[in-house]
Design an enzyme around this catalytic site. Structure first.
Site, PDB file in Angstrom:
ATOM      1  N   GLU A  56       0.812  -1.228   0.000  1.00 24.89           N
ATOM      2  CA  GLU A  56       0.000   0.000   0.000  1.00 24.89           C
ATOM      3  C   GLU A  56       0.846   1.279   0.000  1.00 24.89           C
ATOM      4  OE1 GLU A  56      -1.432  -1.645   3.993  1.00 24.89           O
ATOM      5  OE2 GLU A  56      -2.146   0.418   4.029  1.00 24.89           O
ATOM      6  N   ASP A 109      26.463 -13.112 -22.409  1.00 26.68           N
ATOM      7  CA  ASP A 109      25.891 -12.282 -21.338  1.00 26.68           C
ATOM      8  C   ASP A 109      26.149 -10.805 -21.619  1.00 26.68           C
ATOM      9  OD1 ASP A 109      25.462 -11.394 -18.318  1.00 26.68           O
ATOM     10  OD2 ASP A 109      24.797 -13.475 -18.442  1.00 26.68           O
ATOM     11  N   LYS A 149      18.096 -14.086 -21.717  1.00 29.51           N
ATOM     12  CA  LYS A 149      18.130 -13.822 -20.271  1.00 29.51           C
ATOM     13  C   LYS A 149      17.735 -12.358 -20.089  1.00 29.51           C
ATOM     14  CE  LYS A 149      21.607 -13.724 -16.521  1.00 29.51           C
ATOM     15  NZ  LYS A 149      23.039 -14.009 -16.295  1.00 29.51           N
ATOM     16  N   TRP A 150      16.640 -12.122 -19.395  1.00 28.94           N
ATOM     17  CA  TRP A 150      16.109 -10.759 -19.189  1.00 28.94           C
ATOM     18  C   TRP A 150      16.496 -10.352 -17.773  1.00 28.94           C
ATOM     19  CZ3 TRP A 150      10.966  -8.717 -21.468  1.00 28.94           C
ATOM     20  CH2 TRP A 150      10.594  -7.523 -20.849  1.00 28.94           C
ATOM     21  N   ASP A 151      17.428  -9.410 -17.700  1.00 27.08           N
ATOM     22  CA  ASP A 151      17.976  -9.006 -16.410  1.00 27.08           C
ATOM     23  C   ASP A 151      17.344  -7.695 -15.930  1.00 27.08           C
ATOM     24  OD1 ASP A 151      19.632  -9.108 -14.196  1.00 27.08           O
ATOM     25  OD2 ASP A 151      21.446  -9.470 -15.353  1.00 27.08           O
ATOM     26  N   ASN A 186      18.830  -4.895 -13.044  1.00 28.49           N
ATOM     27  CA  ASN A 186      19.915  -4.818 -12.069  1.00 28.49           C
ATOM     28  C   ASN A 186      19.906  -3.654 -11.082  1.00 28.49           C
ATOM     29  OD1 ASN A 186      21.477  -7.157 -12.289  1.00 28.49           O
ATOM     30  ND2 ASN A 186      22.163  -6.509 -14.317  1.00 28.49           N
ATOM     31  N   CYS A 211      15.754 -12.729 -14.474  1.00 29.42           N
ATOM     32  CA  CYS A 211      16.925 -12.443 -13.644  1.00 29.42           C
ATOM     33  C   CYS A 211      16.779 -11.021 -13.109  1.00 29.42           C
ATOM     34  CB  CYS A 211      18.178 -12.545 -14.517  1.00 29.42           C
ATOM     35  SG  CYS A 211      19.714 -12.236 -13.626  1.00 29.42           S
ATOM     36  N   GLY A 226      20.620 -11.783 -10.173  1.00 28.83           N
ATOM     37  CA  GLY A 226      20.347 -13.084  -9.565  1.00 28.83           C
ATOM     38  C   GLY A 226      18.863 -13.195  -9.273  1.00 28.83           C
ATOM     39  N   ASP A 263       9.649 -14.873  -8.328  1.00 33.61           N
ATOM     40  CA  ASP A 263       8.302 -14.974  -7.766  1.00 33.61           C
ATOM     41  C   ASP A 263       7.406 -15.753  -8.713  1.00 33.61           C
ATOM     42  OD1 ASP A 263       7.016 -12.931  -9.651  1.00 33.61           O
ATOM     43  OD2 ASP A 263       8.612 -11.730  -8.763  1.00 33.61           O
ATOM     44  N   GLU A 307      39.323 -32.710 -15.068  1.00 35.98           N
ATOM     45  CA  GLU A 307      38.086 -31.936 -14.850  1.00 35.98           C
ATOM     46  C   GLU A 307      37.200 -31.953 -16.099  1.00 35.98           C
ATOM     47  OE1 GLU A 307      39.209 -28.528 -11.559  1.00 35.98           O
ATOM     48  OE2 GLU A 307      39.994 -28.289 -13.581  1.00 35.98           O
TER      49      GLU A 307
HETATM   50  C1  GLA Z   1      23.445  -9.535 -13.178  1.00 36.99           C
HETATM   51  C2  GLA Z   1      23.177 -11.005 -13.420  1.00 36.99           C
HETATM   52  C3  GLA Z   1      24.460 -11.698 -13.772  1.00 36.99           C
HETATM   53  C4  GLA Z   1      25.068 -11.062 -14.992  1.00 36.99           C
HETATM   54  C5  GLA Z   1      25.291  -9.579 -14.744  1.00 36.99           C
HETATM   55  C6  GLA Z   1      25.729  -8.863 -16.011  1.00 36.99           C
HETATM   56  O1  GLA Z   1      24.178  -9.337 -12.016  1.00 36.99           O
HETATM   57  O2  GLA Z   1      22.556 -11.583 -12.331  1.00 36.99           O
HETATM   58  O3  GLA Z   1      24.234 -13.063 -14.006  1.00 36.99           O
HETATM   59  O4  GLA Z   1      24.214 -11.255 -16.081  1.00 36.99           O
HETATM   60  O5  GLA Z   1      24.109  -8.953 -14.286  1.00 36.99           O
HETATM   61  O6  GLA Z   1      25.894  -7.522 -15.822  1.00 36.99           O
END
Ligand code: GLA
Length: 748
Positions: A278, A367, A477-479, A481, A527, A530, A535, A615
């Site tokens: 609210e 990325d 990947k749709w961020d 930040n 994203c 992170g 949700d 590895e």
């Molecule tokens: C965020 C994302 C990361 C990476 C950076 C790039 O922090 O969570 O995985 O993509 O942005 O700037």
């Protein structure tokens, strides 16, 4: 049928496989709530609410000389405002006369098969076979404000979805200052709340607290659902554990400012109210206009947290996530972020892709840093045009070369942001969110675009389509930040600025919907630095979300544990990253990083060319195992076998296929002891009478000379196994069970 109406008693009973939810109409017309709990049948439980005269709790006019009925003590379905209920309200208004009064009475109801929808917002979806719905029409008789309470009952999932529509039938302009998606009053019991708090790089940490008298709130006003609090909580009995006791999970399908409030009142009754936050919310409703709240879900378990989570997991997988990748296996990816950060060119990316392809990786995700003038995090956002300084020939030839290696190609965007040092900002400074006369607060050097504006969204749609049409891009990947502040939109009049945050979220949803409709085959990953927008609402658009910027496998044990209370493994973005880890400096064995990443979408985020041959062999082995176990991990039932906040020595979890034919347990040692005692671990969810072949691996190698090769489900669940002893930091073990008649082939 799951909705039962007793017209004579004016009683509404919602019934699922294991739960009953009941409400009824009081003679005054107030809609009362009687019961939510283990299944009881359909007889009236109105006797549970005893009216008695409580001092300083006044009586509505309809009560006449009866001093026992008070809105302040009655258990209700949706509480009004300013008319005698002093507890949490579910609706707030500023009426045309300046008052805040809302006093709701029941008018009528409608029943239907199937699921109601939400306009421009995420909603649980399903066919007429999946759910039954009920809408209760309420009205304030003085102002004619109308409120519809929506319920859908998901019998098999022990789940009820709820939402509210507020309609301005007052004939005058009205300000809506609060509109909760749901209210739940509980008359009796010893209730606690489990909520999930956190911060960037440490999301969804569970905290269980006794509900105190007075109010508590778990909420966000950051424009996103946030790292700090998650729009999911669990009300639970004091005694509830994983396999025992009552609990009610409450979640919101909403990715913006939210609030989940609780109050324990003077009579020790519990009220929970969940919906849009609210604070900073003031929505103008002209006569005839309506407001739809986001949807809430309530999931019931009488047998502990595990079944609660499993039911919600199934609902998310089957009735919230959409698109091709709801069922299709997600490709094992390599993401270049922690391998290169901003420092890359085409050659380097191809080098990473080549090395990864040779080891069995299936997709390269490029990325941040491929566009505009983006060599650091202080420039370029908004200019969604390839940076040909870094990628000489552009994205098309790069994608072709990556495809030629047998990999799919994916790309990072951060649509909602703009850098001041960008062509977009120079051309449209007014598109950035800022209050006239004030310098806006920067977050990671960037400003937020005004997603309430259609012209901004059209620009983003066109720019993103141009990129997505240019090259063969199969993943995005749709961020997002930073947190939002300085809320103001140049296109909204002063009296509507309080609509900003909700309109922002609707704008994001609208852009998602347009892009998803145009590119149905793209795999979308959400994203926000992170898991800052992790949700149920976000999962309607993206079937997976990057779980945390903390890729340290040992930290992830706790983050992923907390995440698992509401969200299924298939939604959890998780990668193997370098050791020592970039966020913590901790060194963790490769195998352990692998099994922790497998508790999610699985991929790599490091330059695989830098690994030793040993590895590299592990990478190939991990990918093979992940593919083999994919159905058990992503579609099976998930069990938390230990609580990493309590058990300091090891963390264990289990996946069991729906037919109970296969199970997989992963154990990570978090603190190794000298001269160690033995520890036991019991499996869960198996068939008692079935015989299972047991294979034990430690550190990626099968354990020879196992004593027990075939054990019954009963033995494995009741006597359990001994946790394999390990030597060295953070070692892991894997136990694979296959029912003897199961068609699946165990690893040789
Ligand atoms: C965020 C994302 C990361 C990476 C950076 C790039 O922090 O969570 O995985 O993509 O942005 O700037």
């Amino acid at each position: 049928m799951a909705v039962y109406v007793n017209q004579i008693q004016q009683l509404f009973t919602l019934e699922t496989k294991n739960s009953t939810y009941q409400m009824g109409v009081h003679p005054t017309g107030v809609l009362l709530h009687y019961y939510y709990g283990r299944k009881t049948g359909r007889e009236s439980l109105d006797y549970l609410y005893e009216c008695y005269d409580v001092g300083f709790s006044g009586n509505p006019d309809e009560a006449g000389t009866d001093r026992t009925f008070s809105l302040d003590t009655a258990p209700q379905e949706y509480s009004g405002s300013c008319v005698g209920d002093y507890r949490l309200n579910s609706i707030g208004v500023r009426n045309a006369d300046g008052t805040g009064a809302v006093d709701l009475r029941f008018i009528s109801y409608e029943q239907s098969k199937g699921k109601y929808g939400r306009k421009g917002m995420p909603a649980v979806y399903g066919s007429e076979k999946d759910a039954d719905s009920l809408v209760l029409h309420l009205k304030d008789k003085a102002t004619c404000l109308a409120v519809d309470l929506w319920y859908s009952v998901w019998e098999d999932y022990d789940l009820i979805t709820r939402a509210v529509t507020v309609r301005n039938e007052t004939g005058r302009t009205l300000h809506l200052t609060k509109a909760a998606s749901m209210l739940l009053d509980i008359l009796y019991g010893d209730w606690e709340i489990l909520h999930f708090h956190g911060r960037h790089c440490m999301e969804r940490q569970p905290e269980r607290v006794v509900l105190p008298h007075g109010r508590m709130a778990f909420e966000s006003n950051r424009g996103t659902s946030s790292h700090q609090h998650n729009p999911f909580v669990v009300l639970c009995d004091r005694r509830t554990q994983e396999d025992f006791g009552e609990c009610i999970g409450v979640g919101l399908l909403y990715s913006g400012n939210f609030s989940i409030q609780t109050e324990k009142d003077q009579l020790n009754r519990i009220r929970l109210v969940a919906g849009i936050q609210e604070k900073d919310f003031d929505f103008v409703l002209e006569p005839g206009e309506e407001f739809e709240t986001p949807e809430a879900v309530m999931v019931y378990s009488g047998d502990g947290f595990t079944p609660m989570s499993q039911k919600l997991h199934r609902l998310v997988r089957e009735h919230i996530c959409r698109g091709k990748y709801k069922l299709a296996r997600r490709p094992v990816l390599i993401n270049n972020w922690e391998a290169t950060y901003f420092d890359f060119n085409e050659e380097k990316i191809l080098d990473i892709a080549k090395g990864a392809a040779e080891l069995g990786v299936e997709m390269l995700v490029l990325d941040d840093g491929w566009f505009g003038k983006r060599d650091a995090d202080n420039s370029g956002l908004g200019d969604w045009i390839v940076n040909t300084g870094k990628l000489k020939g552009g994205l098309k030839p790069l994608a072709e070369k990556i495809n030629a290696l047998g990999l799919k190609f994916g790309l990072w965007f951060e649509p909602e942001m703009v850098s001041e040092d960008s062509d977009l900002y120079r051309a449209h400074p007014d598109w950035a969110v800022q209050i006239p006369g004030r310098k806006p607060c920067r977050g990671r050097f960037q400003l937020v675009l005004d997603m309430t504006r259609k012209d901004v969204r059209d620009y983003l749609f066109d720019m993103m389509c141009a990129v997505l049409d240019e090259a063969n891009i199969e993943y995005v990947k749709w961020d997002m930040n930073r947190s939002v502040c300085d809320a103001y939109s140049a296109l909204l009049p002063p009296e509507r600025q309080g609509e900003f945050y909700h309109r922002y979220v609707l704008g994001v949803y609208e852009l998602y919907e347009r892009l998803i409709a145009r590119y149905p085959d793209i795999l979308w990953e959400g994203c926000s630095g992170g898991g800052g927008r992790f949700d149920l609402g976000q999962l309607y658009y993206t079937p997976q979300i990057w779980c945390s910027d903390d890729t340290d496998a040992i930290e992830r044990l706790k983050i992923q544990y907390g995440t698992s209370f509401a969200y299924p493994i298939s939604t959890v973005g998780s990668h193997v990253s370098a050791s020592p880890n970039h966020q913590t400096g901790r060194s963790t064995p490769f195998e352990t990083r692998g099994i922790v990443a497998m508790a999610g979408t699985f991929g790599y985020e490091l330059d695989l060319n830098l690994l030793s041959d040993e590895e590299k062999g592990r990478v190939t082995g991990q990918i093979e195992r992940f593919k083999k176990y994919y159905d058990v991990i992503h579609f099976g039932d998930y069990y938390r076998l230990t609580d990493p906040f309590e058990n300091e020595l090891f963390t264990a979890w289990e996946y069991v296929s729906r037919d109970k034919g296969e199970a997989l347990v992963h154990i990570v040692s978090t603190h190794v002891l000298a001269n160690t005692p033995q520890f036991g671990l019991r499996f869960k969810g198996l068939q008692e009478e079935a015989q299972y072949e047991v294979q034990v691996w430690t550190d990626g190698k099968i354990v020879k000379n196992q004593k027990a090769k075939v054990l019954s489900g009963a033995v494995l669940m009741h006597a359990g196994i001994v946790v394999p002893a390990v030597w060295g930091d953070y070692k892991c073990s894997e136990i694979y069970l296959k029912r003897r008649d199961c068609a699946c082939e165990p690893e040789k």
